[in-house]
Design a protein around this motif. Structure first.
Motif, mmCIF file in Angstrom:
data_model
loop_
_atom_site.group_PDB
_atom_site.id
_atom_site.type_symbol
_atom_site.label_atom_id
_atom_site.label_comp_id
_atom_site.label_asym_id
_atom_site.label_seq_id
_atom_site.Cartn_x
_atom_site.Cartn_y
_atom_site.Cartn_z
ATOM 1 N N UNK A 59 0.838 -1.210 0.000
ATOM 2 C CA UNK A 59 0.000 0.000 0.000
ATOM 3 C C UNK A 59 0.871 1.258 0.000
ATOM 4 N N UNK A 60 1.977 1.242 0.722
ATOM 5 C CA UNK A 60 2.883 2.398 0.730
ATOM 6 C C UNK A 60 3.451 2.642 -0.663
ATOM 7 N N UNK A 61 3.769 1.571 -1.381
ATOM 8 C CA UNK A 61 4.244 1.711 -2.761
ATOM 9 C C UNK A 61 3.134 2.292 -3.643
ATOM 10 N N UNK A 62 1.930 1.752 -3.510
ATOM 11 C CA UNK A 62 0.808 2.246 -4.318
ATOM 12 C C UNK A 62 0.531 3.713 -4.015
ATOM 13 N N UNK A 63 0.628 4.096 -2.750
ATOM 14 C CA UNK A 63 0.431 5.495 -2.374
ATOM 15 C C UNK A 63 1.467 6.383 -3.055
ATOM 16 N N UNK A 64 2.714 5.951 -3.062
ATOM 17 C CA UNK A 64 3.776 6.706 -3.719
ATOM 18 C C UNK A 64 3.472 6.896 -5.200
ATOM 19 N N UNK A 65 3.015 5.832 -5.851
ATOM 20 C CA UNK A 65 2.679 5.923 -7.271
ATOM 21 C C UNK A 65 1.508 6.877 -7.501
ATOM 22 N N UNK A 66 0.496 6.815 -6.625
ATOM 23 C CA UNK A 66 -0.648 7.718 -6.755
ATOM 24 C C UNK A 66 -0.216 9.173 -6.573
ATOM 25 N N UNK A 67 0.665 9.431 -5.622
ATOM 26 C CA UNK A 67 1.183 10.789 -5.410
ATOM 27 C C UNK A 67 1.884 11.274 -6.679
ATOM 28 N N UNK A 68 2.698 10.418 -7.274
ATOM 29 C CA UNK A 68 3.377 10.772 -8.520
ATOM 30 C C UNK A 68 2.352 11.090 -9.607
ATOM 31 N N UNK A 69 1.292 10.302 -9.676
ATOM 32 C CA UNK A 69 0.231 10.553 -10.643
ATOM 33 C C UNK A 69 -0.424 11.908 -10.426
ATOM 34 N N UNK A 70 -0.761 12.232 -9.178
ATOM 35 C CA UNK A 70 -1.372 13.531 -8.887
ATOM 36 C C UNK A 70 -0.418 14.673 -9.198
ATOM 37 N N UNK A 71 0.863 14.488 -8.922
ATOM 38 C CA UNK A 71 1.842 15.533 -9.229
ATOM 39 C C UNK A 71 1.953 15.750 -10.739
ATOM 40 N N UNK A 72 1.986 14.671 -11.477
ATOM 41 C CA UNK A 72 2.046 14.750 -12.945
ATOM 42 C C UNK A 72 0.787 15.442 -13.473
ATOM 43 N N UNK A 124 -3.029 12.928 0.499
ATOM 44 C CA UNK A 124 -4.048 13.976 0.640
ATOM 45 C C UNK A 124 -3.532 15.303 0.098
ATOM 46 N N UNK A 125 -2.300 15.634 0.417
ATOM 47 C CA UNK A 125 -1.730 16.896 -0.053
ATOM 48 C C UNK A 125 -1.637 16.918 -1.583
ATOM 49 N N UNK A 126 -1.200 15.814 -2.184
ATOM 50 C CA UNK A 126 -1.080 15.748 -3.648
ATOM 51 C C UNK A 126 -2.451 15.832 -4.311
ATOM 52 N N UNK A 127 -3.440 15.132 -3.759
ATOM 53 C CA UNK A 127 -4.798 15.168 -4.315
ATOM 54 C C UNK A 127 -5.408 16.553 -4.152
ATOM 55 N N UNK A 128 -5.217 17.166 -2.993
ATOM 56 C CA UNK A 128 -5.746 18.516 -2.756
ATOM 57 C C UNK A 128 -5.102 19.535 -3.691
ATOM 58 N N UNK A 129 -3.801 19.404 -3.914
ATOM 59 C CA UNK A 129 -3.103 20.322 -4.831
ATOM 60 C C UNK A 129 -3.655 20.175 -6.244
ATOM 61 N N UNK A 130 -3.935 18.940 -6.642
ATOM 62 C CA UNK A 130 -4.515 18.710 -7.969
ATOM 63 C C UNK A 130 -5.884 19.369 -8.072
ATOM 64 N N UNK A 131 -6.710 19.221 -7.041
ATOM 65 C CA UNK A 131 -8.044 19.828 -7.081
ATOM 66 C C UNK A 131 -7.950 21.352 -7.070
ATOM 67 N N UNK A 132 -7.046 21.906 -6.271
ATOM 68 C CA UNK A 132 -6.881 23.362 -6.237
ATOM 69 C C UNK A 132 -6.464 23.895 -7.606
#
Length: 187
Positions: A59-72, A124-132
């Motif tokens: 799950x920690x790996x998947x979270x890292x990948x999701x964060x990268x996705x939101x940043x991209x 949460x921070x990466x997802x929130x930044x994407x929404x903002x």
């Protein structure tokens, strides 16, 4: 001795980066279900225990990948800031759907129900930044939450329908033109 027959043994450098890079490739090729830490270790050419020095769980790996996705995604949306105001919403919608189609498994992971944002501050921070960014690009600013949510629901729904094959792209269809036409219509 390497357990991998597909790649040279990993000897030095940034193991975390090598694991993340390999995981992104595996994610796009096989989907989230095909991504395990042991398989990842084999792909990079390290011991099965090595990934656990960087990710305490799958799950920690998947979270890292999701964060990268939101940043991209956030970078892609931010690049639309220069678009003229009358074209901004259309460009945002088109870019959102194309991002989903071009990064299907990463997109699905970013919005996966198994990755709850509570208790995961980085996600949460990466997802929130994407929404903002989505809110700003949509021209609604920080006060237009409902309008941004409505735009998000429309583009996200279209992206998921296309990814799931519920809207078929026919031979000869211009996918981008179809996306723009669908998004340009009122419900």
């Amino acid at each position: 001795m390497s357990t991998s027959t597909n790649s040279p043994p990993y000897h030095h450098g940034d193991l975390r980066r090598a694991l993340v890079d390999a995981a992104l490739v595996m994610l796009e090729r096989e989907g989230e279900a095909g991504l395990g830490l042991r398989d990842l270790a084999r792909a990079v050419g390290v011991s099965p225990a090595a990934p656990y020095r960087h990710f305490d769980s799958r799950i920690a790996l998947l979270e890292t990948l999701a964060v990268i996705g939101f940043q991209k995604f956030t970078r892609m949306m931010a690049s639309l800031q220069e678009t003229t105001p009358d074209q901004k919403l259309s460009a945002m919608g088109r870019a959102y759907v194309l991002f989903a189609l071009d990064n299907a498994n990463l997109f699905r992971l970013m919005f996966s129900a198994q990755l709850k944002r509570e208790g995961r501050p980085g996600l949460k921070m990466a997802a929130d930044a994407a929404f903002e960014t989505l809110q700003l690009v949509s021209g609604e600013g920080s006060g237009g939450r409902v309008a941004a949510l409505a735009a998000w629901a429309k583009v996200h729904g279209l992206a998921v329908l296309l990814l799931d094959g519920q809207i078929a792209i026919r031979a000869g269809d211009d996918t981008e033109a179809l996306i723009v036409e669908i998004l340009g219509r009122n419900p």
